[in-house]
Design an enzyme around this catalytic site. Structure first.
Site, PDB file in Angstrom:
ATOM      1  CG  ASN A  57       3.702  -0.552  -5.908  1.00  0.00           C
ATOM      2  OD1 ASN A  57       4.241  -1.459  -5.273  1.00  0.00           O
ATOM      3  ND2 ASN A  57       3.541  -0.589  -7.227  1.00  0.00           N
ATOM      4  CD1 TRP A  58       7.099   1.759  -0.559  1.00  0.00           C
ATOM      5  CD2 TRP A  58       8.444   0.473   0.694  1.00  0.00           C
ATOM      6  NE1 TRP A  58       7.171   2.320   0.685  1.00  0.00           N
ATOM      7  CE2 TRP A  58       7.986   1.557   1.484  1.00  0.00           C
ATOM      8  CE3 TRP A  58       9.301  -0.470   1.274  1.00  0.00           C
ATOM      9  CZ2 TRP A  58       8.359   1.721   2.810  1.00  0.00           C
ATOM     10  CZ3 TRP A  58       9.675  -0.311   2.602  1.00  0.00           C
ATOM     11  CH2 TRP A  58       9.207   0.775   3.365  1.00  0.00           C
ATOM     12  CE  LYS A  59       6.446   1.305  -9.225  1.00  0.00           C
ATOM     13  NZ  LYS A  59       6.032   1.470 -10.589  1.00  0.00           N
ATOM     14  CG  HIS A 103       1.217  -2.667 -10.195  1.00  0.00           C
ATOM     15  ND1 HIS A 103       2.114  -2.499 -11.222  1.00  0.00           N
ATOM     16  CD2 HIS A 103       1.132  -1.468  -9.561  1.00  0.00           C
ATOM     17  CE1 HIS A 103       2.547  -1.245 -11.208  1.00  0.00           C
ATOM     18  NE2 HIS A 103       1.964  -0.597 -10.209  1.00  0.00           N
ATOM     19  CD  GLU A 155       5.575  -1.799 -12.166  1.00  0.00           C
ATOM     20  OE1 GLU A 155       5.834  -2.246 -11.035  1.00  0.00           O
ATOM     21  OE2 GLU A 155       5.617  -0.578 -12.444  1.00  0.00           O
ATOM     22  CD  GLU A 159      -1.312   2.211 -10.425  1.00  0.00           C
ATOM     23  OE1 GLU A 159      -0.758   3.044  -9.706  1.00  0.00           O
ATOM     24  OE2 GLU A 159      -0.836   1.084 -10.653  1.00  0.00           O
ATOM     25  N   GLY A 209       5.558   5.367 -13.700  1.00  0.00           N
ATOM     26  CA  GLY A 209       7.020   5.439 -13.693  1.00  0.00           C
ATOM     27  C   GLY A 209       7.607   6.227 -14.847  1.00  0.00           C
ATOM     28  CB  SER A 247       3.860  10.208 -12.929  1.00  0.00           C
ATOM     29  OG  SER A 247       4.598   9.237 -13.651  1.00  0.00           O
ATOM     30  N   GLY A 275       3.994   5.172  -6.746  1.00  0.00           N
ATOM     31  CA  GLY A 275       5.199   4.342  -6.858  1.00  0.00           C
ATOM     32  C   GLY A 275       6.435   5.115  -6.423  1.00  0.00           C
ATOM     33  N   GLY A 276       7.138   5.668  -7.392  1.00  0.00           N
ATOM     34  CA  GLY A 276       8.428   6.331  -7.153  1.00  0.00           C
ATOM     35  C   GLY A 276       8.434   7.297  -5.978  1.00  0.00           C
TER      36      GLY A 276
HETATM   37  C1  PEP Z   1       2.717   2.448  -9.287  1.00  0.00           C
HETATM   38  O1  PEP Z   1       3.720   1.786  -9.043  1.00  0.00           O
HETATM   39  O2  PEP Z   1       1.596   1.970  -9.089  1.00  0.00           O
HETATM   40  C2  PEP Z   1       2.893   3.805  -9.805  1.00  0.00           C
HETATM   41  C3  PEP Z   1       1.836   4.538 -10.052  1.00  0.00           C
HETATM   42  O3  PEP Z   1       4.178   4.230 -10.000  1.00  0.00           O
HETATM   43  P1  PEP Z   1       4.645   5.763 -10.221  1.00  0.00           P
HETATM   44  O4  PEP Z   1       3.973   6.587  -9.164  1.00  0.00           O
HETATM   45  O5  PEP Z   1       6.118   5.713 -10.062  1.00  0.00           O
HETATM   46  O6  PEP Z   1       4.210   6.165 -11.587  1.00  0.00           O
END
Ligand code: PEP
Length: 248
Positions: free
Chosen positions: A9-11, A94, A96, A166, A172, A212, A233-234
């Protein structure tokens, strides 16, 4: 046996130029046919990323879509547009989107139904806050999110969907849920799907863990019986994503 699915997930990261560069960098690193690999990218990056990923095992997905086919919804992206661009996966609900863009379980349900109508696989997100976990209501909360997300979804449709568990406190933050915490909730989600539908649907549906995930913890998380991959994500923006996809 469920095939693992690892989605990035590039956000709100990567310009179209950077998107092409990142796909080109990651291409050789994520070549693993044992896993479904998806890069969920910002809408403006979909077409250039799709071009860059041509001929590889990378699927380009979207991070969101609206629940109507077309019309006066300024700024929104319709499922028809995604289908025309070749998109097969879309992240829905998501945390966010729920926190900053007022998405609710009800809009998630509408989007899930719409994505399925158009043959797009929804990656349906659910998760609890730290307060809810501390209050001991995690499983109840997740069950409610799942029951609403799947309203009017048939068993055959449900089998094709992906659920991403999640925990919001792990997104994040660098704080990963322990393997036991992640497996406990993913197993509870599978039981809930079994109650809504049947055992065959529960066995077929793929459930990811997200929060994470990194090159160091992916193998242990993905080895759990009810964890069928990850939403990342990251780490999906770095060469490390290759290590997550090739976790074995
Ligand atoms: C996400 O954006 O869905 C996510 C899990 O981010 P991260 O891996 O950065 O925690």
């Amino acid at each position: 046996m469920r095939k693992k699915i690892v989605a990035g997930n590039w956000k709100m990261n990567m310009t179209p130029t950077q998107a092409v560069e990142l796909v080109n960098t990651l291409k050789p690193l994520v070549a693993n046919d044992e896993v479904d690999v998806v890069f969920c990218v910002p809408a403006i990056d979909i077409i250039p990323a799709m071009e860059a990923a041509k001929g590889t095992n990378i699927n380009i997905g979207a991070e969101n879509m609206y629940f109507e086919d077309s019309g006066a919804y300024t700024g929104e992206i319709s499922p028809k547009m995604l289908v025309d661009a070749g998109v097969k996966y879309v992240v829905i609900g998501h945390s966010e989107r729920r926190e900053y863009f007022a998405e609710t379980d009800e809009t998630v349900n509408k989007k899930v139904l719409k994505a399925l109508e158009h043959g797009i696989t929804p990656i349906i997100c659910c998760g609890e806050t730290l307060t809810q976990r501390e209050q001991g209501i995690t499983i109840d909360w997740i069950r409610q999110q799942i029951k609403i997300a799947f309203l009017n979804v048939t068993a055959d449709q449900a089998k094709t969907t992906v659920i991403a568990y999640e925990p919001i406190w792990a997104i994040g933050t660098g704080k990963t849920a322990t393997t036991e915490q992640a497996e406990e909730v993913c197993a509870a989600i599978r039981i809930c799907i079994g109650e809504i539908y049947d055992q065959a649907t529960a066995e077929a549906i793929r459930i990811q863990y997200g929060g994470s995930v990194n090159a160091g913890n992916a193998a242990e998380l993905f080895a759990q019986p009810d964890i069928d991959g990850g939403l990342v994500g990251g780490a999906s923006l770095k060469p490390d994503f290759g290590k997550i996809v090739c976790y074995k």
